[in-house]
Design a protein around this motif. Sequence first.
Motif, PDB file in Angstrom:
ATOM      1  N   THR A 174      -9.175 -39.388  53.007  1.00  0.00           N
ATOM      2  CA  THR A 174      -8.619 -39.983  51.783  1.00  0.00           C
ATOM      3  C   THR A 174      -7.195 -39.527  51.484  1.00  0.00           C
ATOM      4  OG1 THR A 174      -9.613 -38.208  50.452  1.00  0.00           O
ATOM      5  CG2 THR A 174     -10.912 -40.218  50.767  1.00  0.00           C
ATOM      6  N   GLY A 175      -6.633 -38.685  52.353  1.00  0.00           N
ATOM      7  CA  GLY A 175      -5.281 -38.179  52.105  1.00  0.00           C
ATOM      8  C   GLY A 175      -4.229 -39.264  52.251  1.00  0.00           C
ATOM      9  N   ASN A 176      -3.086 -39.024  51.630  1.00  0.00           N
ATOM     10  CA  ASN A 176      -1.977 -39.975  51.673  1.00  0.00           C
ATOM     11  C   ASN A 176      -0.782 -39.363  52.386  1.00  0.00           C
ATOM     12  OD1 ASN A 176      -3.133 -42.181  50.137  1.00  0.00           O
ATOM     13  ND2 ASN A 176      -2.984 -40.857  48.344  1.00  0.00           N
ATOM     14  N   ILE A 177      -0.139 -40.179  53.218  1.00  0.00           N
ATOM     15  CA  ILE A 177       1.087 -39.767  53.892  1.00  0.00           C
ATOM     16  C   ILE A 177       2.258 -40.124  52.992  1.00  0.00           C
ATOM     17  CG2 ILE A 177       2.482 -39.954  55.974  1.00  0.00           C
ATOM     18  CD1 ILE A 177      -0.314 -38.830  56.429  1.00  0.00           C
ATOM     19  N   LYS A 178       3.053 -39.110  52.637  1.00  0.00           N
ATOM     20  CA  LYS A 178       4.158 -39.331  51.700  1.00  0.00           C
ATOM     21  C   LYS A 178       5.489 -38.956  52.329  1.00  0.00           C
ATOM     22  CE  LYS A 178       1.325 -38.422  47.583  1.00  0.00           C
ATOM     23  NZ  LYS A 178       1.192 -37.603  46.349  1.00  0.00           N
ATOM     24  N   TYR A 179       6.507 -39.709  51.970  1.00  0.00           N
ATOM     25  CA  TYR A 179       7.880 -39.409  52.383  1.00  0.00           C
ATOM     26  C   TYR A 179       8.721 -39.183  51.129  1.00  0.00           C
ATOM     27  CZ  TYR A 179       7.130 -40.773  57.267  1.00  0.00           C
ATOM     28  OH  TYR A 179       6.702 -40.835  58.559  1.00  0.00           O
ATOM     29  N   GLU A 180       9.569 -38.156  51.189  1.00  0.00           N
ATOM     30  CA  GLU A 180      10.506 -37.916  50.083  1.00  0.00           C
ATOM     31  C   GLU A 180      11.760 -38.743  50.342  1.00  0.00           C
ATOM     32  OE1 GLU A 180      12.482 -34.247  47.506  1.00  0.00           O
ATOM     33  OE2 GLU A 180      11.501 -33.849  49.417  1.00  0.00           O
ATOM     34  N   LEU A 181      12.047 -39.663  49.430  1.00  0.00           N
ATOM     35  CA  LEU A 181      13.165 -40.581  49.604  1.00  0.00           C
ATOM     36  C   LEU A 181      14.376 -40.215  48.756  1.00  0.00           C
ATOM     37  CD1 LEU A 181      11.195 -43.953  49.679  1.00  0.00           C
ATOM     38  CD2 LEU A 181      11.695 -42.367  51.555  1.00  0.00           C
ATOM     39  N   SER A 182      14.192 -39.337  47.808  1.00  0.00           N
ATOM     40  CA  SER A 182      15.288 -38.806  46.995  1.00  0.00           C
ATOM     41  C   SER A 182      14.740 -37.584  46.281  1.00  0.00           C
ATOM     42  CB  SER A 182      15.793 -39.858  45.988  1.00  0.00           C
ATOM     43  OG  SER A 182      14.777 -40.205  45.068  1.00  0.00           O
ATOM     44  N   PRO A 183      15.604 -36.753  45.681  1.00  0.00           N
ATOM     45  CA  PRO A 183      15.108 -35.535  45.033  1.00  0.00           C
ATOM     46  C   PRO A 183      14.029 -35.844  43.987  1.00  0.00           C
ATOM     47  CG  PRO A 183      17.489 -35.457  45.234  1.00  0.00           C
ATOM     48  CD  PRO A 183      17.082 -36.838  45.649  1.00  0.00           C
ATOM     49  N   GLY A 184      12.830 -35.318  44.210  1.00  0.00           N
ATOM     50  CA  GLY A 184      11.738 -35.503  43.268  1.00  0.00           C
ATOM     51  C   GLY A 184      11.025 -36.837  43.366  1.00  0.00           C
ATOM     52  N   MET A 185      11.413 -37.698  44.297  1.00  0.00           N
ATOM     53  CA  MET A 185      10.809 -39.034  44.407  1.00  0.00           C
ATOM     54  C   MET A 185      10.160 -39.189  45.783  1.00  0.00           C
ATOM     55  SD  MET A 185      11.447 -42.225  45.911  1.00  0.00           S
ATOM     56  CE  MET A 185      11.008 -43.929  45.607  1.00  0.00           C
ATOM     57  N   THR A 186       8.830 -39.358  45.794  1.00  0.00           N
ATOM     58  CA  THR A 186       8.095 -39.550  47.036  1.00  0.00           C
ATOM     59  C   THR A 186       7.378 -40.895  47.002  1.00  0.00           C
ATOM     60  OG1 THR A 186       6.125 -38.434  46.153  1.00  0.00           O
ATOM     61  CG2 THR A 186       7.729 -37.079  47.369  1.00  0.00           C
ATOM     62  N   MET A 187       7.021 -41.381  48.183  1.00  0.00           N
ATOM     63  CA  MET A 187       6.312 -42.662  48.282  1.00  0.00           C
ATOM     64  C   MET A 187       5.221 -42.563  49.341  1.00  0.00           C
ATOM     65  SD  MET A 187       7.706 -46.487  49.176  1.00  0.00           S
ATOM     66  CE  MET A 187       8.516 -46.650  47.591  1.00  0.00           C
ATOM     67  N   GLU A 188       4.059 -43.117  49.016  1.00  0.00           N
ATOM     68  CA  GLU A 188       2.963 -43.193  49.976  1.00  0.00           C
ATOM     69  C   GLU A 188       3.236 -44.348  50.939  1.00  0.00           C
ATOM     70  OE1 GLU A 188      -0.527 -43.703  47.662  1.00  0.00           O
ATOM     71  OE2 GLU A 188      -0.328 -41.789  46.614  1.00  0.00           O
ATOM     72  N   VAL A 189       3.035 -44.094  52.220  1.00  0.00           N
ATOM     73  CA  VAL A 189       3.330 -45.121  53.218  1.00  0.00           C
ATOM     74  C   VAL A 189       2.082 -45.557  53.976  1.00  0.00           C
ATOM     75  CG1 VAL A 189       5.698 -44.328  53.503  1.00  0.00           C
ATOM     76  CG2 VAL A 189       3.909 -43.406  54.988  1.00  0.00           C
ATOM     77  N   ASN A 190       0.924 -45.145  53.485  1.00  0.00           N
ATOM     78  CA  ASN A 190      -0.308 -45.526  54.174  1.00  0.00           C
ATOM     79  C   ASN A 190      -1.347 -46.014  53.176  1.00  0.00           C
ATOM     80  OD1 ASN A 190      -0.816 -42.859  53.091  1.00  0.00           O
ATOM     81  ND2 ASN A 190      -2.683 -42.858  54.331  1.00  0.00           N
ATOM     82  N   ILE A 191      -2.317 -46.749  53.682  1.00  0.00           N
ATOM     83  CA  ILE A 191      -3.520 -47.118  52.941  1.00  0.00           C
ATOM     84  C   ILE A 191      -4.694 -46.732  53.833  1.00  0.00           C
ATOM     85  CG2 ILE A 191      -4.901 -49.035  52.050  1.00  0.00           C
ATOM     86  CD1 ILE A 191      -2.400 -50.444  51.239  1.00  0.00           C
ATOM     87  N   THR A 192      -5.679 -46.076  53.282  1.00  0.00           N
ATOM     88  CA  THR A 192      -6.789 -45.589  54.095  1.00  0.00           C
ATOM     89  C   THR A 192      -7.659 -46.742  54.570  1.00  0.00           C
ATOM     90  OG1 THR A 192      -8.265 -45.247  52.209  1.00  0.00           O
ATOM     91  CG2 THR A 192      -6.796 -43.433  52.809  1.00  0.00           C
ATOM     92  N   GLY A 193      -8.381 -46.489  55.652  1.00  0.00           N
ATOM     93  CA  GLY A 193      -9.231 -47.520  56.223  1.00  0.00           C
ATOM     94  C   GLY A 193     -10.307 -47.995  55.272  1.00  0.00           C
ATOM     95  N   ASN A 194     -10.902 -47.070  54.509  1.00  0.00           N
ATOM     96  CA  ASN A 194     -11.951 -47.483  53.578  1.00  0.00           C
ATOM     97  C   ASN A 194     -11.416 -48.394  52.485  1.00  0.00           C
ATOM     98  OD1 ASN A 194     -13.721 -44.277  53.726  1.00  0.00           O
ATOM     99  ND2 ASN A 194     -13.858 -46.086  55.034  1.00  0.00           N
ATOM    100  N   GLU A 195     -10.148 -48.219  52.110  1.00  0.00           N
ATOM    101  CA  GLU A 195      -9.546 -49.110  51.121  1.00  0.00           C
ATOM    102  C   GLU A 195      -9.368 -50.519  51.675  1.00  0.00           C
ATOM    103  OE1 GLU A 195      -6.442 -46.972  48.363  1.00  0.00           O
ATOM    104  OE2 GLU A 195      -6.206 -46.174  50.399  1.00  0.00           O
ATOM    105  N   VAL A 196      -9.079 -50.611  52.970  1.00  0.00           N
ATOM    106  CA  VAL A 196      -8.830 -51.915  53.589  1.00  0.00           C
ATOM    107  C   VAL A 196     -10.127 -52.579  54.036  1.00  0.00           C
ATOM    108  CG1 VAL A 196      -7.680 -53.119  55.483  1.00  0.00           C
ATOM    109  CG2 VAL A 196      -6.530 -51.224  54.324  1.00  0.00           C
ATOM    110  N   PHE A 197     -10.973 -51.836  54.750  1.00  0.00           N
ATOM    111  CA  PHE A 197     -12.165 -52.428  55.379  1.00  0.00           C
ATOM    112  C   PHE A 197     -13.440 -52.222  54.575  1.00  0.00           C
ATOM    113  CE2 PHE A 197      -9.209 -51.035  58.772  1.00  0.00           C
ATOM    114  CZ  PHE A 197      -8.843 -52.279  59.242  1.00  0.00           C
ATOM    115  N   GLY A 198     -13.399 -51.377  53.543  1.00  0.00           N
ATOM    116  CA  GLY A 198     -14.567 -51.178  52.695  1.00  0.00           C
ATOM    117  C   GLY A 198     -15.125 -49.776  52.786  1.00  0.00           C
ATOM    118  N   GLU A 199     -15.783 -49.358  51.707  1.00  0.00           N
ATOM    119  CA  GLU A 199     -16.399 -48.043  51.670  1.00  0.00           C
ATOM    120  C   GLU A 199     -17.583 -48.000  52.637  1.00  0.00           C
ATOM    121  OE1 GLU A 199     -15.359 -45.361  50.080  1.00  0.00           O
ATOM    122  OE2 GLU A 199     -13.615 -46.489  49.356  1.00  0.00           O
ATOM    123  N   PRO A 200     -17.834 -46.830  53.236  1.00  0.00           N
ATOM    124  CA  PRO A 200     -18.914 -46.746  54.230  1.00  0.00           C
ATOM    125  C   PRO A 200     -20.292 -46.942  53.607  1.00  0.00           C
ATOM    126  CG  PRO A 200     -18.092 -44.562  53.695  1.00  0.00           C
ATOM    127  CD  PRO A 200     -17.166 -45.532  53.024  1.00  0.00           C
TER     128      PRO A 200
END
Length: 319
Positions: A174-200
């Motif tokens: 369930t973790g998120n991959i984040k990139y820092e794009l400016s001081p103090g500003m991060t963005m998630e660049v992924n969506i987990t498989g369960n969010e896309v294909f459904g909860e197990p």
Amino acid sequence: MALRVTQTMMSSQMLSNINYNMNNMSKLQDQISTGKVINKPSDDPVGITFALRYRGEISSNDQYTDNADAALSSLDYMDTTIGQATDIVQRFRELIIKGANGTLEETSRTAIQTEVSQLYNQMVEIGNSQFNGKQMFNGEQTGAKPYSTIGLDQAVDPTAIPPQTKAFNNQTDTGNIKYELSPGMTMEVNITGNEVFGEPVTDAADETSDNLFQLMHRAYDMLGSGDQAGLSNLLGQIDTRMNTMLTARAQIGARVNRVEIVQSRLSDVDTNLQKMQRNVEDVDMAEAITNMTTLENVYQASLSAGAKIIQPSLVDFLR
């Protein structure tokens, strides 16, 4: 009382002035050859502090630009991958509609069942997609495949170690991959498989879940048994999952737009920082060459004047 000017005083003053001119010419020569006004801290102690600060800010901005580029690449890849998955869902839905036709022959149902199996395998491949050697749908666990590759037509051995499961049983990280794009500003660049294909789900026959892999599993079994009514009832859950996947893709698109805005801003910041750095460090070449020519003329004139000022002394006449 008048001050007596001696020959030694005149010679010393002349040499001092010549050395002064030579030092100024040497400084200008350094500036012209390097293209920089500041070649050592003593050239401009105040300016060097600004220059170092601008260099640091440019370096940080370059790193943020690299992060934005990497984030955009990941988001573009995920957008493409989810797009491929929705295409498969659309084809899966078309097959279910055909399979629910009561007049369909058993041979045709078997052909549809075979294609559903292949679509399932392809969807598992998409769920295990890698970008730059990292799993895209397994959160922060980028080194492990999130989905089992056991196909619909393969038996599951619960006594195996580790226990064998099908893709609809798998829980992605369930973790998120984040990139820092400016001081103090991060963005998630992924969506987990369960969010896309459904909860197990643990029960393959669960009729409430819209887990895509489980829907395909149920459809496969229904096609084998000729359950047209059950296939028709799957359509609503398939549409629900499709809408969820389209929403996820829309989220990715919104993030792509934001990253592109950030990239534009970082480019503007870089342009401004580079300009300020040049204003502090770079030499005005036309001015420097003009000053160099003037100093050369002054130097030649001082040598000429010095030759006339230093006249032969009494000792010279006694020789």
